[in-house]
Write an enzyme that holds these catalytic residues in place. Sequence first.
Site, short mmCIF file in Angstrom:
data_model
loop_
_atom_site.label_atom_id
_atom_site.label_comp_id
_atom_site.label_asym_id
_atom_site.label_seq_id
_atom_site.Cartn_x
_atom_site.Cartn_y
_atom_site.Cartn_z
N ASP A 172 -7.27 -11.95 12.55
CA ASP A 172 -6.83 -12.42 13.87
C ASP A 172 -6.41 -13.89 13.81
O ASP A 172 -5.37 -14.29 14.37
CB ASP A 172 -7.90 -12.18 14.95
CG ASP A 172 -9.31 -12.43 14.47
OD1 ASP A 172 -9.51 -12.70 13.26
OD2 ASP A 172 -10.25 -12.37 15.29
N LYS A 212 -11.17 -8.70 7.63
CA LYS A 212 -12.05 -8.82 8.81
C LYS A 212 -13.49 -8.58 8.32
O LYS A 212 -14.22 -7.74 8.86
CB LYS A 212 -11.61 -7.79 9.87
CG LYS A 212 -12.26 -7.92 11.20
CD LYS A 212 -11.62 -8.98 12.09
CE LYS A 212 -12.43 -9.17 13.36
NZ LYS A 212 -11.94 -10.27 14.21
N TYR A 231 -5.35 4.61 6.57
CA TYR A 231 -4.24 5.49 6.22
C TYR A 231 -4.66 6.60 5.27
O TYR A 231 -3.82 7.40 4.86
CB TYR A 231 -3.11 4.69 5.56
CG TYR A 231 -2.29 3.90 6.54
CD1 TYR A 231 -2.84 2.82 7.21
CD2 TYR A 231 -0.96 4.21 6.78
CE1 TYR A 231 -2.09 2.07 8.10
CE2 TYR A 231 -0.21 3.47 7.68
CZ TYR A 231 -0.77 2.40 8.33
OH TYR A 231 -0.02 1.67 9.21
N ASP A 234 0.42 -3.57 7.63
CA ASP A 234 1.46 -2.95 8.45
C ASP A 234 1.79 -3.87 9.63
O ASP A 234 2.95 -4.18 9.91
CB ASP A 234 0.94 -1.60 8.94
CG ASP A 234 1.99 -0.84 9.72
OD1 ASP A 234 3.16 -0.89 9.32
OD2 ASP A 234 1.64 -0.20 10.73
#
Length: 337
Positions: free
Chosen positions: A207, A174, A127, A231
């Site tokens: 995930d 991640k 972002y 988000d």
Amino acid sequence: MANRRIGMISGDGIGPEISAEVRRILSAAGFDPEWVELEAGQPALDRGLPAMPEETIQAIRELGIALKGPTATPIGKGHVSANVALRKALDLFANVRPSITIPNLKGHFEDTKIDLIIVRENTEDLYAGIEFQPHKDIAQAIKVITRPGCKRIFKYAFEMVKAQGRKRITAVHKANIMKLTDGMFLEEFYLMANEYPDIIADDIIVDNCCMQLVTRPEQFDVLVTENLYGDIVSDLCAGLVGGLGLAPGANIGEHYAVFEAVHGSAPDIAGKGIANPTALLLSAVLLLRHIGEHEKATSISNAVLKVLGDGKIMTGDLGGTATTREYGDAVIAALAS
Ligand code: ATP
């Protein structure tokens, strides 16, 4: 209280209708500040201004606090999202989104006690808005994670866990793939955890986190994560507990705070008087708690729980037929009971 001044951005789409309803409910609960109307979103674009005009940002700087309805972001070139502009200009670095099961509300997880909070870093990551096209067939975006950015979001998150008497905080990342960016995020998380030995700190890959959230959401307490994962995961969590119409949010910085629903401007149902005002109302409840109005906050959230728990007067997104106004009337009636 009468002279407390709070910024009010009604926004666009369903924004004006849910904002009006929320103000009516707040007033019925005895909260009548001076609402300072501020422009953003489509009304500003229509006047040739940016989606988040400088005068609105400046007004919030002076007021310190605002309640914000949704503002649509036109997709594509030349439009900076009003929300992103606001978060950057006021340095609202922490986005806090609670997801709590509403007793008796029908849904996939109606018998599961979900009570979790997502703390999303609000200013960095993909972002940061650094996108470019070095070749007509290649477009790139840069993911930015900084050490000071990590430190302040973790400080905020651990302090929040402590203040609310919660037990556990889980970093979502991640880092197995993005070893430098998410690696730094994770490293700073555990450095901060050392300063809070009474809080259980662990981490999960994003995930796997999504999979766990849709199978055993009750295991989580507080999740802290980067901007983009936050988000996505917070919409997922909103879905677990009744959908976007119920999910509140707070954008907190060192000096300013802006409270807004997780959902967008829902243009598909705008102007029909059928939108669910609960998410914005519960965002106002977070605002009330932020300014120390705990009694009014509790009485409004109890009224919401009662109406939704009864299940008789609900808006279309929850399977009911009530209009925004009819639902608001029910919440106001429940305030008195
Ligand atoms: P944005 O890009 O502005 O965030 P979005 O694409 O995420 O928007 P939303 O505007 O949040 O989409 O809406 C997603 C769906 O949820 C739409 O079908 C919309 O009608 C519905 N929805 C969102 N908010 C509400 C609400 N308060 N009441 C009822 N339905 C809602």
